[in-house]
Design a protein around this motif. Structure first.
Motif, PDB file in Angstrom:
ATOM      1  N   ASN A 202       0.809  -1.224   0.000  1.00  0.00           N
ATOM      2  CA  ASN A 202       0.000   0.000   0.000  1.00  0.00           C
ATOM      3  C   ASN A 202       0.845   1.279   0.000  1.00  0.00           C
ATOM      4  O   ASN A 202       0.364   2.338   0.407  1.00  0.00           O
ATOM      5  CB  ASN A 202      -0.924   0.009   1.228  1.00  0.00           C
ATOM      6  CG  ASN A 202      -1.894  -1.150   1.228  1.00  0.00           C
ATOM      7  OD1 ASN A 202      -2.955  -1.094   0.611  1.00  0.00           O
ATOM      8  ND2 ASN A 202      -1.541  -2.220   1.925  1.00  0.00           N
ATOM      9  N   ARG A 204       1.696   3.313  -2.181  1.00  0.00           N
ATOM     10  CA  ARG A 204       1.212   4.429  -3.005  1.00  0.00           C
ATOM     11  C   ARG A 204       0.177   5.276  -2.266  1.00  0.00           C
ATOM     12  O   ARG A 204      -0.060   6.427  -2.626  1.00  0.00           O
ATOM     13  CB  ARG A 204       0.588   3.898  -4.296  1.00  0.00           C
ATOM     14  CG  ARG A 204       1.563   3.227  -5.255  1.00  0.00           C
ATOM     15  CD  ARG A 204       0.839   2.617  -6.446  1.00  0.00           C
ATOM     16  NE  ARG A 204       1.755   2.042  -7.405  1.00  0.00           N
ATOM     17  CZ  ARG A 204       2.270   0.818  -7.310  1.00  0.00           C
ATOM     18  NH1 ARG A 204       1.953   0.055  -6.262  1.00  0.00           N
ATOM     19  NH2 ARG A 204       3.095   0.354  -8.230  1.00  0.00           N
ATOM     20  N   ASP A 205      -0.449   4.708  -1.250  1.00  0.00           N
ATOM     21  CA  ASP A 205      -1.523   5.398  -0.530  1.00  0.00           C
ATOM     22  C   ASP A 205      -0.956   6.364   0.512  1.00  0.00           C
ATOM     23  O   ASP A 205       0.218   6.296   0.888  1.00  0.00           O
ATOM     24  CB  ASP A 205      -2.431   4.382   0.166  1.00  0.00           C
ATOM     25  CG  ASP A 205      -3.093   3.433  -0.816  1.00  0.00           C
ATOM     26  OD1 ASP A 205      -3.209   3.803  -2.002  1.00  0.00           O
ATOM     27  OD2 ASP A 205      -3.471   2.318  -0.400  1.00  0.00           O
ATOM     28  N   VAL A 206      -1.809   7.234   0.989  1.00  0.00           N
ATOM     29  CA  VAL A 206      -1.442   8.169   2.052  1.00  0.00           C
ATOM     30  C   VAL A 206      -1.857   7.562   3.394  1.00  0.00           C
ATOM     31  O   VAL A 206      -3.013   7.168   3.567  1.00  0.00           O
ATOM     32  CB  VAL A 206      -2.136   9.533   1.865  1.00  0.00           C
ATOM     33  CG1 VAL A 206      -1.811  10.463   3.029  1.00  0.00           C
ATOM     34  CG2 VAL A 206      -1.713  10.165   0.534  1.00  0.00           C
ATOM     35  N   PHE A 207      -0.933   7.460   4.319  1.00  0.00           N
ATOM     36  CA  PHE A 207      -1.246   6.977   5.668  1.00  0.00           C
ATOM     37  C   PHE A 207      -0.273   7.606   6.651  1.00  0.00           C
ATOM     38  O   PHE A 207       0.795   8.099   6.258  1.00  0.00           O
ATOM     39  CB  PHE A 207      -1.191   5.440   5.754  1.00  0.00           C
ATOM     40  CG  PHE A 207       0.080   4.831   5.235  1.00  0.00           C
ATOM     41  CD1 PHE A 207       1.224   4.780   6.022  1.00  0.00           C
ATOM     42  CD2 PHE A 207       0.145   4.283   3.950  1.00  0.00           C
ATOM     43  CE1 PHE A 207       2.392   4.214   5.547  1.00  0.00           C
ATOM     44  CE2 PHE A 207       1.310   3.713   3.467  1.00  0.00           C
ATOM     45  CZ  PHE A 207       2.441   3.675   4.266  1.00  0.00           C
ATOM     46  N   ASP A 211      -1.930   5.754  11.950  1.00  0.00           N
ATOM     47  CA  ASP A 211      -2.730   4.695  11.311  1.00  0.00           C
ATOM     48  C   ASP A 211      -2.069   3.334  11.487  1.00  0.00           C
ATOM     49  O   ASP A 211      -2.737   2.334  11.777  1.00  0.00           O
ATOM     50  CB  ASP A 211      -2.898   4.987   9.813  1.00  0.00           C
ATOM     51  CG  ASP A 211      -3.705   6.245   9.545  1.00  0.00           C
ATOM     52  OD1 ASP A 211      -4.561   6.584  10.379  1.00  0.00           O
ATOM     53  OD2 ASP A 211      -3.467   6.881   8.494  1.00  0.00           O
ATOM     54  N   GLN A 239       8.220   3.696   3.419  1.00  0.00           N
ATOM     55  CA  GLN A 239       7.272   3.991   2.348  1.00  0.00           C
ATOM     56  C   GLN A 239       7.938   4.808   1.241  1.00  0.00           C
ATOM     57  O   GLN A 239       7.760   4.526   0.049  1.00  0.00           O
ATOM     58  CB  GLN A 239       6.080   4.763   2.906  1.00  0.00           C
ATOM     59  CG  GLN A 239       5.061   5.146   1.840  1.00  0.00           C
ATOM     60  CD  GLN A 239       4.096   6.220   2.319  1.00  0.00           C
ATOM     61  OE1 GLN A 239       4.432   7.029   3.183  1.00  0.00           O
ATOM     62  NE2 GLN A 239       2.902   6.235   1.746  1.00  0.00           N
ATOM     63  N   ARG A 243       8.444   3.835  -2.721  1.00  0.00           N
ATOM     64  CA  ARG A 243       7.937   4.692  -3.799  1.00  0.00           C
ATOM     65  C   ARG A 243       9.035   5.033  -4.805  1.00  0.00           C
ATOM     66  O   ARG A 243       8.846   4.924  -6.019  1.00  0.00           O
ATOM     67  CB  ARG A 243       7.369   5.985  -3.208  1.00  0.00           C
ATOM     68  CG  ARG A 243       5.983   5.852  -2.592  1.00  0.00           C
ATOM     69  CD  ARG A 243       5.495   7.191  -2.063  1.00  0.00           C
ATOM     70  NE  ARG A 243       4.084   7.137  -1.732  1.00  0.00           N
ATOM     71  CZ  ARG A 243       3.360   8.187  -1.325  1.00  0.00           C
ATOM     72  NH1 ARG A 243       3.952   9.368  -1.216  1.00  0.00           N
ATOM     73  NH2 ARG A 243       2.091   8.062  -1.045  1.00  0.00           N
ATOM     74  N   GLY A 266       2.440   7.719  -6.150  1.00  0.00           N
ATOM     75  CA  GLY A 266       1.730   8.397  -5.073  1.00  0.00           C
ATOM     76  C   GLY A 266       2.136   9.821  -4.780  1.00  0.00           C
ATOM     77  O   GLY A 266       1.575  10.445  -3.876  1.00  0.00           O
ATOM     78  N   GLU A 268       2.109  13.764  -5.200  1.00  0.00           N
ATOM     79  CA  GLU A 268       1.225  14.792  -5.733  1.00  0.00           C
ATOM     80  C   GLU A 268       2.018  15.986  -6.254  1.00  0.00           C
ATOM     81  O   GLU A 268       1.520  16.764  -7.067  1.00  0.00           O
ATOM     82  CB  GLU A 268       0.246  15.252  -4.649  1.00  0.00           C
ATOM     83  CG  GLU A 268      -0.705  14.142  -4.194  1.00  0.00           C
ATOM     84  CD  GLU A 268      -1.679  14.612  -3.131  1.00  0.00           C
ATOM     85  OE1 GLU A 268      -1.573  15.787  -2.705  1.00  0.00           O
ATOM     86  OE2 GLU A 268      -2.541  13.813  -2.726  1.00  0.00           O
TER      87      GLU A 268
END
Length: 301
Positions: A202, A204-207, A211, A239, A243, A266, A268
């Protein structure tokens, strides 16, 4: 060694010739066959052996590009990326590998049974896959393991016996020292390794660290300390490395542009992606990929 590899390849073909990752009669052993450039790497959350039987596999990680060639193996509970690249991918040419999963109990059991009697003296001072005798021993055990699929009646007794023999061989090989050290980390932070596996899937996701801490029911400070002790870095740094390594692979292998690669993993902000990339790899994405392509062209087949 060539005969062993040929025999393993033939047996794997009899047991399963389909593309993908498939189980065997041994619940801890899998056959991996792919015709595509993208080769997913298993991530059971515990240490596992992965040995290339045919082809070669390139890994993209924070330390650069590593390669595992035919007859070579690796074993790691943490820092193996979620996928690799099979450069020679064609419809007529498939990549073939075999993996064996180990539990913490498997490893500790072998260590305890041999303590004081057969210390693992041969692990120090040898580079990974620089021990042909050990590799041949590992292959011979895998050959016998796969052969059990042709004689199911012998599985009951031989399954555990061969698994223990394989672990003993690994502990005496070039990966033994790092595995012994890693066992203590796993023992002290087994749940952290599960979180590390989750991050791989995961990234690529924001956490947030909160969390992740919530998933283990720990405080942020305790979770961060345990994660860093077990994995060697903080969770968000982990992370970021995942990436950037994946972006590097996408640009080099899939010909994605810098913008496309940054967005795909991921990011921006393009400028933030370039800054992080330069910090990680020492140069801008464009320059890095140019140098990598030039170096690959110069490598002998």
């Amino acid at each position: 060694m060539k005969d062993l590899l040929a025999r393993i390849e033939a047996t794997a073909g009899v047991l399963n010739s389909q593309s993908g990752s498939t189980g065997t009669i041994l619940p801890y052993m899998y056959i991996h066959r792919f015709n595509t450039k993208h080769v997913p790497i298993p991530d059971p959350g515990d240490p596992f052996l992965y040995i290339v039987i045919r082809g070669r596999l390139q890994f993209f990680n924070a330390n650069g590009i590593n390669e595992c060639r035919q007859g070579q193996y690796f074993i790691s509970p943490v820092d193996v990326p979620s996928s690799g690249v099979f450069p020679e991918a064609k419809e007529s040419t498939s990549f073939l590998a075999v993996s064996v999963n180990f539990s913490l109990a498997d490893i500790i059991g072998v260590i305890l049974d041999t303590e004081g009697d057969a210390p693992f003296e041969h692990t120090v001072g040898k580079e990974d896959n620089e021990d042909p005798e050990n590799t041949e021993h590992v292959l011979s055990i895998l050959d016998r393991m796969l052969s059990l699929g042709l004689k199911p009646s012998t599985v009951g007794f031989m399954s555990n016996h061969l698994k223990r023999e394989l672990m003993f061989a690994i502990l005496n090989g070039s990966f033994g020292d790092s595995l012994l050290k890693g066992v203590m980390n796993i023992q002290n932070a087994g749940d952290i390794y599960q979180i590390n596996s989750w991050i791989k899937q995961n990234f690529r996701d924001v956490f947030s660290v909160q969390d992740l801490a919530d998933k283990t029911q720990m405080s942020i400070s305790r979770f961060h300390q345990k994660f860093k002790t077990a994995v060697g870095m903080g969770p968000l740094q982990c992370q970021k490395q995942l990436r950037l390594s994946e972006a590097r692979r996408l640009m080099l292998v899939n010909d994605l542009s810098v913008t496309e690669a940054g967005m795909e993993v991921g990011y921006e902000s393009l400028s933030q992606f370039i800054r992080d990339y330069r910090r990680q790899f020492g140069m801008t994405p464009l320059k890095d990929i140019q140098q990598l392509r030039s170096a690959i062209k110069k490598q002998p087949d």
